[in-house]
Write an enzyme that holds these catalytic residues in place. Structure first.
Site, PDB file in Angstrom:
ATOM      1  N   GLY A  14       0.855  -1.193   0.000  1.00  0.00           N
ATOM      2  CA  GLY A  14       0.000   0.000   0.000  1.00  0.00           C
ATOM      3  C   GLY A  14       0.883   1.233   0.000  1.00  0.00           C
ATOM      4  CG  HIS A  61       6.227  25.395 -24.396  1.00  0.00           C
ATOM      5  ND1 HIS A  61       6.159  24.021 -24.436  1.00  0.00           N
ATOM      6  CD2 HIS A  61       7.320  25.744 -25.136  1.00  0.00           C
ATOM      7  CE1 HIS A  61       7.155  23.563 -25.187  1.00  0.00           C
ATOM      8  NE2 HIS A  61       7.872  24.591 -25.623  1.00  0.00           N
TER       9      HIS A  61
HETATM   10  P1  NAD Z   1      -2.859   0.724   2.853  1.00  0.00           P
HETATM   11  O1  NAD Z   1      -4.271   0.429   3.099  1.00  0.00           O
HETATM   12  O2  NAD Z   1      -2.479   1.786   1.910  1.00  0.00           O
HETATM   13  O3  NAD Z   1      -2.118  -0.592   2.310  1.00  0.00           O
HETATM   14  C1  NAD Z   1      -2.114  -1.782   3.010  1.00  0.00           C
HETATM   15  C2  NAD Z   1      -1.818  -2.900   2.020  1.00  0.00           C
HETATM   16  O4  NAD Z   1      -1.555  -4.066   2.752  1.00  0.00           O
HETATM   17  C3  NAD Z   1      -2.981  -3.198   1.089  1.00  0.00           C
HETATM   18  O5  NAD Z   1      -2.518  -3.278  -0.235  1.00  0.00           O
HETATM   19  C4  NAD Z   1      -3.507  -4.532   1.600  1.00  0.00           C
HETATM   20  O6  NAD Z   1      -4.077  -5.315   0.581  1.00  0.00           O
HETATM   21  C5  NAD Z   1      -2.243  -5.147   2.145  1.00  0.00           C
HETATM   22  N1  NAD Z   1      -2.453  -6.146   3.180  1.00  0.00           N
HETATM   23  C6  NAD Z   1      -3.355  -6.125   4.201  1.00  0.00           C
HETATM   24  N2  NAD Z   1      -3.197  -7.213   5.003  1.00  0.00           N
HETATM   25  C7  NAD Z   1      -2.169  -7.929   4.465  1.00  0.00           C
HETATM   26  C8  NAD Z   1      -1.522  -9.132   4.834  1.00  0.00           C
HETATM   27  N3  NAD Z   1      -1.900  -9.837   5.925  1.00  0.00           N
HETATM   28  N4  NAD Z   1      -0.513  -9.576   4.053  1.00  0.00           N
HETATM   29  C9  NAD Z   1      -0.106  -8.876   2.957  1.00  0.00           C
HETATM   30  N5  NAD Z   1      -0.700  -7.722   2.565  1.00  0.00           N
HETATM   31  C10 NAD Z   1      -1.703  -7.258   3.316  1.00  0.00           C
HETATM   32  O7  NAD Z   1      -2.221   0.935   4.300  1.00  0.00           O
HETATM   33  P2  NAD Z   1      -0.816   1.505   4.736  1.00  0.00           P
HETATM   34  O8  NAD Z   1       0.157   1.469   3.624  1.00  0.00           O
HETATM   35  O9  NAD Z   1      -0.513   0.810   6.013  1.00  0.00           O
HETATM   36  O10 NAD Z   1      -1.159   3.003   5.052  1.00  0.00           O
HETATM   37  C11 NAD Z   1      -2.156   3.316   6.051  1.00  0.00           C
HETATM   38  C12 NAD Z   1      -2.850   4.593   5.713  1.00  0.00           C
HETATM   39  O11 NAD Z   1      -1.959   5.687   5.815  1.00  0.00           O
HETATM   40  C13 NAD Z   1      -3.388   4.571   4.298  1.00  0.00           C
HETATM   41  O12 NAD Z   1      -4.782   4.405   4.385  1.00  0.00           O
HETATM   42  C14 NAD Z   1      -3.098   5.920   3.757  1.00  0.00           C
HETATM   43  O13 NAD Z   1      -4.274   6.636   3.614  1.00  0.00           O
HETATM   44  C15 NAD Z   1      -2.244   6.619   4.804  1.00  0.00           C
HETATM   45  N6  NAD Z   1      -0.999   7.059   4.155  1.00  0.00           N
HETATM   46  C16 NAD Z   1      -1.086   7.983   3.158  1.00  0.00           C
HETATM   47  C17 NAD Z   1       0.057   8.376   2.495  1.00  0.00           C
HETATM   48  C18 NAD Z   1      -0.051   9.366   1.389  1.00  0.00           C
HETATM   49  O14 NAD Z   1      -1.083  10.007   1.287  1.00  0.00           O
HETATM   50  N7  NAD Z   1       0.953   9.517   0.548  1.00  0.00           N
HETATM   51  C19 NAD Z   1       1.286   7.835   2.840  1.00  0.00           C
HETATM   52  C20 NAD Z   1       1.322   6.865   3.831  1.00  0.00           C
HETATM   53  C21 NAD Z   1       0.172   6.495   4.493  1.00  0.00           C
END
Ligand code: NAD
Ligand code: FAD
Length: 480
Positions: A192, A457
């Protein structure tokens, strides 16, 4: 126990949602208190929440440091710049990050002072009748009564039962922002936003990074073509992203003086193993509502522990509101900013409002990924007729001059009204460019409006101009 202190507004949590709510309420003439329990790395109270202490700002500081280092090895040569022996001093890089964090967390304390928000440092629990009891860091307790209480308690990392955080070998974002050296092998569970951003940081500095993602699709929430382009670029950078990988075991074993984590997972090919020196678990976050509410408040939590609210962030209990990561909607700092401001304005009798349809998403990898509005898939599923136009950065003079030709911009408009329904971008600087899409959608503009707006541009924003023209097959710089 001291006497009760009365306020018009008591905010629990001084993260992005809470400090925006508190400052806006104070600006509107409301007597405001804001409580926060967090301590900084120096053990002193640090306002600003996850975002300023261990989230948005420190992660971007490390992304920028590591990008400079990566570019030395991967971009400078193309510009004819050579150097001998580039080295990364991790301690200095982390020190720079900590200085930025201190500057910004201290900045919130100054803003509170300037706006006459009264800070309380400790853990707040909401009781019946809008009373918040605060257990302060010195062990004393104060009792605050608010005509209104705004809950802005934020979120914490989700822990996997078989991979408990130990702050050293198995870590969440907090640990991964503070490694003292570049791990030789970094494992990440979850592809994620955090996994990709922090995985990129340590990859660019030399770690072998393997990301294990449970879902079969990469970045399922993004536009499919954006996700495909990003995956291709990450692969070129050497990020090893394994999809459909279900991890069942993470055992920490000693190897000499060092520790390593032995992972077991299954994917389409069967059972696999992976050994890494550090493991980052980034599988999402959950609302930080543990011990927040006494039994008799009437405020309800949903099955995931989030505070239940209506579209105006009201909990249904007279004078009690909730904003930011601890309520439904995307867990983004800027979503919390807007909710905090909106609630303060509603309390003051103004028409506060947040438009969930125009909240931008940005992932600060290289290339950056950004979007606003609907994807093609969502529109297809909803049966909305649409037309899409895209334009590659490879045909944008500025991007090529920068040596950053990867990616594209896609504009999606309603097939009949031409109203912009979404903008999806992957490439250099798209974290800034996406706001053209946000503005157009907020003002209910059309693809034709975007196409008729003069763009300087040579700039990266020309990709938006040509993509908007491509919606009606009239892009100038590519065959339509
Ligand atoms: P996320 O929800 O973005 O990603 C979590 C990922 O882990 C998903 O793809 C999910 O399918 C996977 N996953 C879940 N359980 C799993 C498992 N048991 N095994 C393998 N994969 C698994 O969550 P995050 O990366 O922890 O971030 C948390 C929150 O923080 C996000 O919702 C985001 O909104 C926020 N955040 C935002 C930014 C940004 O805006 N640039 C940056 C960092 C975090
Ligand atoms: P928080 O920031 O979590 O703040 C809540 C505060 O309340 C905390 O300080 C906590 O200590 C305090 N608190 C909680 N309960 C109590 C209590 N009972 N009493 C007193 N105090 C309490 N979002 C983006 O938009 N862009 C990004 O680039 C981005 N990058 C991120 C990178 C990482 C590594 C992480 C982890 C997150 C990132 N996020 C990003 C998400 C962003 O940090 C959150 O969406 C945002 O901080 C949520 O704000 P909030 O005010 O709701 O909660």
């Amino acid at each position: 126990m001291s006497d009760q202190q009365n306020f018009d507004v008591v905010v629990i949590g001084a993260g992005p949602a809470g400090y925006h709510a508190a400052i806006r309420a104070a600006q509107l003439g409301l007597k405001t208190a804001c409580i926060d329990a967090a301590l900084g790395k120096d053990g002193k109270p640090a306002l600003g929440g996850t975002c300023l202490r261990v989230g948005c700002i420190p992660s971007k500081a490390l992304l920028d440091s590591s990008r400079q280092f990566w570019n030395m090895g991967h971009l400078f040569g193309e510009h004819g710049i050579s150097f001998k022996d580039a080295k990364i001093d991790v301690e200095a890089m982390i020190g720079r990050k900590d200085k930025i964090v201190k500057q910004f967390t201290g900045g919130i304390a100054m803003l509170f002072k300037a706006n006459k928000v009264t800070p309380f440092y400790g853990f707040g629990t909401l009781h019946k009748g809008n009373v918040v009891k605060v257990k302060q860091h010195d062990g004393s307790e104060v009792e605050l009564k608010g005509t209104n209480v705004i809950i802005a308690a934020g979120s914490d990392s989700i822990e996997l039962p078989f991979a408990k955080f130990d702050g050293d070998t198995i870590v969440d974002n907090v640990g991964a922002l503070d490694f003292t050296e570049v791990p030789k092998r970094l494992g990440v569970i979850g592809a994620g936003v955090i996994g990709l951003e922090l995985g990129s940081v340590w990859k660019r500095l030399g770690a072998e990074v393997t990301i294990l993602e449970a879902l079969p699709d990469f970045l399922a929430a993004a536009d499919a073509e954006v996700a495909k382009t990003a995956a291709r670029e990450f692969k070129k950078q050497g990020l090893d992203i394994q999809l459909g990988a279900k991890v069942s075991k993470a055992e920490v074993k000693s190897k000499g003086k060092k520790k390593e984590v032995h992972l077991t997972y299954t994917d389409a090919k069967g059972e696999q193993t992976l050994v890494v020196d550090k493991l980052l678990v980034a599988v999402g976050r959950r609302a930080a509502t543990k011990n927040l509410l006494a039994d008799d408040t009437g405020v309800k939590l949903d099955e995931r522990g989030m505070v239940q609210v209506d579209e105006h962030c009201h909990t249904g209990v007279d004078g009690v509101w909730a904003v930011g990561d601890c309520v439904r909607g995307p867990m983004l700092a800027h979503k919390g900013f807007e909710e905090g401001i909106a609630v303060a304005e509603l309390i003051a009798g103004l028409p506060g409002h947040v438009n969930f349809d125009t909240i931008p998403w940005v992932i600060y990898t290289e290339p950056e990924i950004a979007w606003v509005g609907k994807t093609e898939k969502q529109l297809k599923d909803e049966g909305v007729p649409y037309k899409a136009g895209s334009f590659p950065f490879a045909a944008i003079g500025r991007a090529v001059a920068m040596g950053e030709p990867a990616g594209f911009v896609k504009v999606i408009a309603h097939a009949e009204t031409d109203r912009v329904l979404g903008m999806h971008l992957v490439g250099v600087g798209v974290s800034e460019l996406v706001h053209e899409g946000v503005l157009t959608m907020e003002f209910k503009g059309s693809a034709d409006d975007l196409a008729r707006i003069c763009h300087a541009h040579p700039t990266l924003s020309e990709a938006i101009h040509d993509a908007a023209m491509a919606v009606d097959k009239r892009a100038i710089h590519k065959a339509n």
